[in-house]
Design a protein around this motif. Structure first.
Motif, PDB file in Angstrom:
ATOM      1  N   ASN A   1      50.458   3.521 101.129  1.00  0.00           N
ATOM      2  CA  ASN A   1      50.039   2.186 101.148  1.00  0.00           C
ATOM      3  C   ASN A   1      50.964   1.154 101.280  1.00  0.00           C
ATOM      4  O   ASN A   1      50.677   0.046 101.248  1.00  0.00           O
ATOM      5  CB  ASN A   1      48.935   1.863  99.875  1.00  0.00           C
ATOM      6  N   GLY A   2      52.330   1.531 101.406  1.00  0.00           N
ATOM      7  CA  GLY A   2      53.362   0.449 101.432  1.00  0.00           C
ATOM      8  C   GLY A   2      53.666  -0.151  99.989  1.00  0.00           C
ATOM      9  O   GLY A   2      54.670  -0.859 100.067  1.00  0.00           O
ATOM     10  N   ALA A   3      53.063   0.194  98.941  1.00  0.00           N
ATOM     11  CA  ALA A   3      53.541  -0.194  97.635  1.00  0.00           C
ATOM     12  C   ALA A   3      54.896   0.154  97.111  1.00  0.00           C
ATOM     13  O   ALA A   3      55.541   1.447  97.733  1.00  0.00           O
ATOM     14  CB  ALA A   3      52.388   0.147  96.846  1.00  0.00           C
ATOM     15  N   LEU A   4      55.515  -0.164  96.196  1.00  0.00           N
ATOM     16  CA  LEU A   4      56.717  -0.129  95.694  1.00  0.00           C
ATOM     17  C   LEU A   4      56.734   1.237  95.190  1.00  0.00           C
ATOM     18  O   LEU A   4      55.616   1.788  94.604  1.00  0.00           O
ATOM     19  CB  LEU A   4      57.370  -1.072  94.395  1.00  0.00           C
ATOM     20  N   THR A   5      57.674   2.217  95.000  1.00  0.00           N
ATOM     21  CA  THR A   5      57.913   3.351  94.429  1.00  0.00           C
ATOM     22  C   THR A   5      59.321   3.379  93.576  1.00  0.00           C
ATOM     23  O   THR A   5      60.062   2.619  93.699  1.00  0.00           O
ATOM     24  CB  THR A   5      57.964   4.469  95.568  1.00  0.00           C
ATOM     25  N   ALA A   6      59.210   4.446  92.659  1.00  0.00           N
ATOM     26  CA  ALA A   6      60.671   4.616  92.125  1.00  0.00           C
ATOM     27  C   ALA A   6      60.811   6.077  91.327  1.00  0.00           C
ATOM     28  O   ALA A   6      59.592   6.776  91.259  1.00  0.00           O
ATOM     29  CB  ALA A   6      60.461   3.764  90.414  1.00  0.00           C
ATOM     30  N   HIS A   7      62.070   6.190  91.309  1.00  0.00           N
ATOM     31  CA  HIS A   7      62.435   7.758  90.961  1.00  0.00           C
ATOM     32  C   HIS A   7      63.575   7.942  90.091  1.00  0.00           C
ATOM     33  O   HIS A   7      64.545   7.186  90.598  1.00  0.00           O
ATOM     34  CB  HIS A   7      62.555   8.278  92.491  1.00  0.00           C
TER      35      HIS A   7
END
Ligand code: MG
Length: 241
Positions: free
Chosen positions: A217-223
């Motif tokens: 969906n193009g939203a932010l991600t984190a890892h």
């Protein structure tokens, strides 16, 4: 593995120090590779996996904003308000260390700051379960509980792993699962726990470069990821200074 892990942590600290608007992901990659080689080690990700049609072409993974994992460093310029995941692997004397953090570039939105805080907390919760006598599912369940209780989503496509003489070893460490199930943890196991959080969907897709994984969906991600050793009591976090 302590030595390899410490090198990973030092590279991440060096890169964090250099992070600012205007820097390119390729500059960060060159900085990391130079440091690693100067210290008599090799970057674990460069050319991985051996023999593949398109092995990973850089020394670190640099994944910006909607890029979840396996971002390829290059000419991309970082901007104020971006978030960037730096994933670093080092092989030293035949053993690997592997860790990732998502960093803010300058001042970031409240949405981004919250995502980073919860992903870090999910890693902490997973790590706290890495004790002899616990099971793999206890780690997965702890990660899942923190992430989902805060309304975030976890990919099912990518996971943590054992680590040692190989970058990726058994067992696979899922970020979702049932407590009390799975492999019994024992002193001497070395594991990578790596929650990967998304906003609004667990779905991902892979870009045409065949590596970079982005949120659907193009939203932010984190890892966030650490390499740890299971020992008596609290686990020994090998990739933390
Ligand atoms: Mg890993």
């Amino acid at each position: 593995m302590r030595q390899a892990g410490r090198m990973v942590a030092e590279v991440l600290a060096l890169l964090e120090e250099r992070l600012r608007p205007g820097v390119t992901t390729g500059e960060l990659d060159r900085l990391a590779e130079t440091w690693i080689r100067q210290h008599g080690a090799t970057p674990s990700f460069l050319g991985y996996p051996p023999g593949a049609r398109h092995p990973f072409p850089a020394s670190i993974c640099a994944s910006v904003n909607d890029e979840l994992v396996h971002g390829i460093p290059g000419t991309r310029v970082l901007h104020e308000g971006d978030i960037i995941t730096l994933d670093v692997g080092v092989c030293y004397n035949g053993f690997h260390g592997d860790a990732a953090r998502t960093f803010p570039v300058g001042t970031v939105s409240a949405e981004a700051a919250s995502l980073l805080a919860v992903t870090a907390a999910a890693l902490e919760a997973g790590q706290a379960q890495a004790r002899p006598g616990q099971r793999l599912g206890d780690i997965s369940h702890a990660v899942q509980t923190v992430a989902e209780s805060q309304g975030y989503y976890l990919t099912r496509q990518y996971s943590g792993h054992g680590i040692g003489r190989q970058l990726h070893e058994a067992p696979q460490i899922l970020n979702v699962g049932a407590a009390g199930r799975g492999v019994l943890l024992a002193v001497g196991m070395t594991l990578c726990i790596e929650p990967m959080l998304l906003i609004g969907t667990a779905q991902t897709r892979v870009l045409e470069n065949e590596w970079t994984v982005v949120s659907a969906n193009g939203a932010l991600t984190a890892h966030f990821e650490n390499t740890l050793a299971v020992v008596e009591g609290e686990p020994e976090i090998l990739t933390r200074l």
